[in-house]
Design a protein around this motif. Structure first.
Motif, PDB file in Angstrom:
ATOM      1  N   ARG A  49       0.882  -1.210  -0.107  1.00 59.74           N
ATOM      2  CA  ARG A  49       0.060  -0.020  -0.016  1.00 59.74           C
ATOM      3  C   ARG A  49       0.884   1.229  -0.156  1.00 59.74           C
ATOM      4  N   PRO A  52       3.030   5.297  -4.334  1.00 62.49           N
ATOM      5  CA  PRO A  52       4.284   4.928  -5.413  1.00 62.49           C
ATOM      6  C   PRO A  52       4.484   3.466  -5.231  1.00 62.49           C
ATOM      7  N   ARG A  89      -7.418  -0.796  -7.241  1.00 64.41           N
ATOM      8  CA  ARG A  89      -7.626   0.258  -6.015  1.00 64.41           C
ATOM      9  C   ARG A  89      -7.840   1.474  -6.934  1.00 64.41           C
ATOM     10  N   ASN A 155       1.226   6.285   6.502  1.00 68.94           N
ATOM     11  CA  ASN A 155       2.322   6.006   6.361  1.00 68.94           C
ATOM     12  C   ASN A 155       3.118   6.346   4.735  1.00 68.94           C
ATOM     13  N   THR A 156       3.984   7.171   5.022  1.00 72.26           N
ATOM     14  CA  THR A 156       4.260   7.608   3.451  1.00 72.26           C
ATOM     15  C   THR A 156       6.123   7.400   3.668  1.00 72.26           C
ATOM     16  N   THR A 161       6.933   3.468  -0.606  1.00 74.49           N
ATOM     17  CA  THR A 161       7.405   3.876  -1.790  1.00 74.49           C
ATOM     18  C   THR A 161       8.489   2.764  -2.161  1.00 74.49           C
ATOM     19  N   THR A 166       7.977  10.058   1.202  1.00 74.73           N
ATOM     20  CA  THR A 166       7.733  11.251   0.592  1.00 74.73           C
ATOM     21  C   THR A 166       7.634  12.087   1.804  1.00 74.73           C
TER      22      THR A 166
HETATM   23  O1  MRU Z   1      -4.538   3.103   2.049  1.00 75.04           O
HETATM   24  P1  MRU Z   1      -3.214   3.316   1.869  1.00 75.04           P
HETATM   25  O2  MRU Z   1      -2.217   2.916   2.959  1.00 75.04           O
HETATM   26  O3  MRU Z   1      -2.537   2.931   0.674  1.00 75.04           O
HETATM   27  O4  MRU Z   1      -2.998   5.034   1.721  1.00 75.04           O
HETATM   28  C1  MRU Z   1      -1.684   5.604   1.770  1.00 75.04           C
HETATM   29  C2  MRU Z   1      -1.766   6.936   1.750  1.00 75.04           C
HETATM   30  O5  MRU Z   1      -2.862   7.708   2.085  1.00 75.04           O
HETATM   31  C3  MRU Z   1      -0.370   7.723   1.721  1.00 75.04           C
HETATM   32  O6  MRU Z   1      -0.420   9.047   2.530  1.00 75.04           O
HETATM   33  C4  MRU Z   1      -0.096   8.169   0.178  1.00 75.04           C
HETATM   34  O7  MRU Z   1      -0.575   7.120  -0.587  1.00 75.04           O
HETATM   35  C5  MRU Z   1       1.161   8.609  -0.087  1.00 75.04           C
HETATM   36  S1  MRU Z   1       2.385   7.208   0.299  1.00 75.04           S
HETATM   37  C6  MRU Z   1       3.821   7.778   0.135  1.00 75.04           C
END
Ligand code: MRU
Length: 346
Positions: A49, A52, A89, A155-156, A161, A166
């Motif tokens: 998830r 990126p 998704r 989580n970023t 990624t 990010t």
């Molecule tokens: O549902 P997720 O865990 O895929 O959602 C992730 C986010 O909302 C993140 O903030 C976003 O994808 C940026 S990840 C660098």
């Protein structure tokens, strides 16, 4: 082509391994996939998830399918694989951006030359992401208030990624530069990406992190314990409106009320110039049981009606700055977004 490894994604040439993020931090378990359908399922089920990372995984899913088809691989025979991956998704545009890049290769080639071109393209998407994040972080660090404590959501990081991250990449680089004093991570119901993933990533690097329930954010700001908010993005439209994890919009409203900078950090692949504004973004609605319970343990009445939007849209007017690997867009609007994108393609 050599294996390519990043914290949550490993490419082995004939298979894709994904770190099962549903089990972190308790278990470190890798899942190995061999078909596009398996990759699509892993994306839908949250094994992988983060915008990126979803794009990278989908690109490898196309390669797996092309290898399976072997000499018969072509734009026509790969159409189903592209469709199944695109349906995994809906909100993060990085998925569609990566598939479009892969599709451009499929347009003219067939068989072995096509497979080689697709693998090269997927590996490029993967390896370029980490380098982009580091550039993005260099632009982002000066935006964070000196000595400040930074609030982040979801989580970023490296898990979301190709590496570094990010918004969390900016935090990592800012900590390494001695610019910030610590981080508040909101737990991010219902998938707990802040609790399970962000706090874990930060603790591994000894970056001081305090985990809070999502609803603590306003209180912390009111008490002067937060000096800026930084988040990632799943899709940024032509006018700067930004879709990100549910709860982001509330944080932006709170930040504005308390006079705090609200910063969005995302690669250019997260910008969708085809959509004029956030109103056009499809917001993923996920299964009700994710809200009725926690990690499969139902705690609400089993038949209670649930709404489970996975993302929300923050209007550009609430965003202090958007930072990409190309630089900073202060007070984003349609003109500044267009100028930033044109600068990139010049
Ligand atoms: O549902 P997720 O865990 O895929 O959602 C992730 C986010 O909302 C993140 O903030 C976003 O994808 C940026 S990840 C660098």
């Amino acid at each position: 082509m050599p294996d390519i490894t990043s914290p949550a994604i490993r490419w082995h040439g004939n298979a894709l391994s994904l770190l099962d993020q549903r089990l972190l931090p308790g278990q470190t378990h890798w899942i190995t996939l061999h078909t596009a359908a398996e990759v699509a399922e892993a994306i839908r089920d949250m094994v992988v998830r983060g915008a990126p990372a979803i794009g990278i995984a989908a690109a490898y899913g196309v390669v797996l399918e092309a290898r399976r088809l072997d000499a018969a691989a072509s734009a026509a025979t790969l159409a189903d694989a592209f469709a199944v991956l695109a349906a995994s998704r809906p909100t993060a545009v990085n998925l569609f951006w990566a598939l479009r890049r892969m599709q451009e290769n499929a347009a003219t080639l067939q068989g072995q030359p096509l497979i080689a071109a697709l693998e090269q393209c997927a590996c490029d998407i993967h390896t370029a992401d980490q380098a982009m994040n580091r550039r993005l972080a260099d632009f982002g660090v000066p935006l964070l208030p000196e000595g400040g404590c930074i609030y982040t959501h979801c989580n970023t990081g490296a898990l979301a990624t190709g590496g570094h991250g990010t918004a969390l990449g900016v935090i990592r680089s800012a900590w390494a530069a001695g610019r910030i004093s610590g981080v508040y991570a909101g737990e991010t119901r219902p998938w707990m990406q802040g609790s399970r993933l962000t706090s874990w990533e930060l603790m591994q690097e000894q970056i001081p992190v305090t985990l809070v329930v999502d609803s603590a954010a306003g209180h912390l700001m009111q008490q002067g314990r937060v000096q800026a908010v930084i988040v990632g993005a799943d899709r940024i439209t032509a006018n700067g409106d930004t879709a990100n994890k549910i709860g982001t919009y509330s944080l932006a409203v709170l930040a504005r009320h308390h006079g705090l900078p609200f910063i969005v950090a995302a690669p250019l692949s997260t910008i969708d110039p085809q959509l004029a504004s956030g109103a056009a973004i499809e917001i993923e609605e996920r299964p009700g049981n994710e809200v009725r319970g926690l990690q499969g343990n139902i705690i609400a009445p089993a038949d209670v009606h649930v709404a489970n939007p996975a993302f929300d849209v923050t209007p550009a007017a609430l965003i202090t700055a958007i930072v990409t690997e190309r630089g900073v867009i202060h007070r984003p609007d349609a003109d500044k977004m267009a100028a930033h994108l044109n600068e990139v393609s010049a």
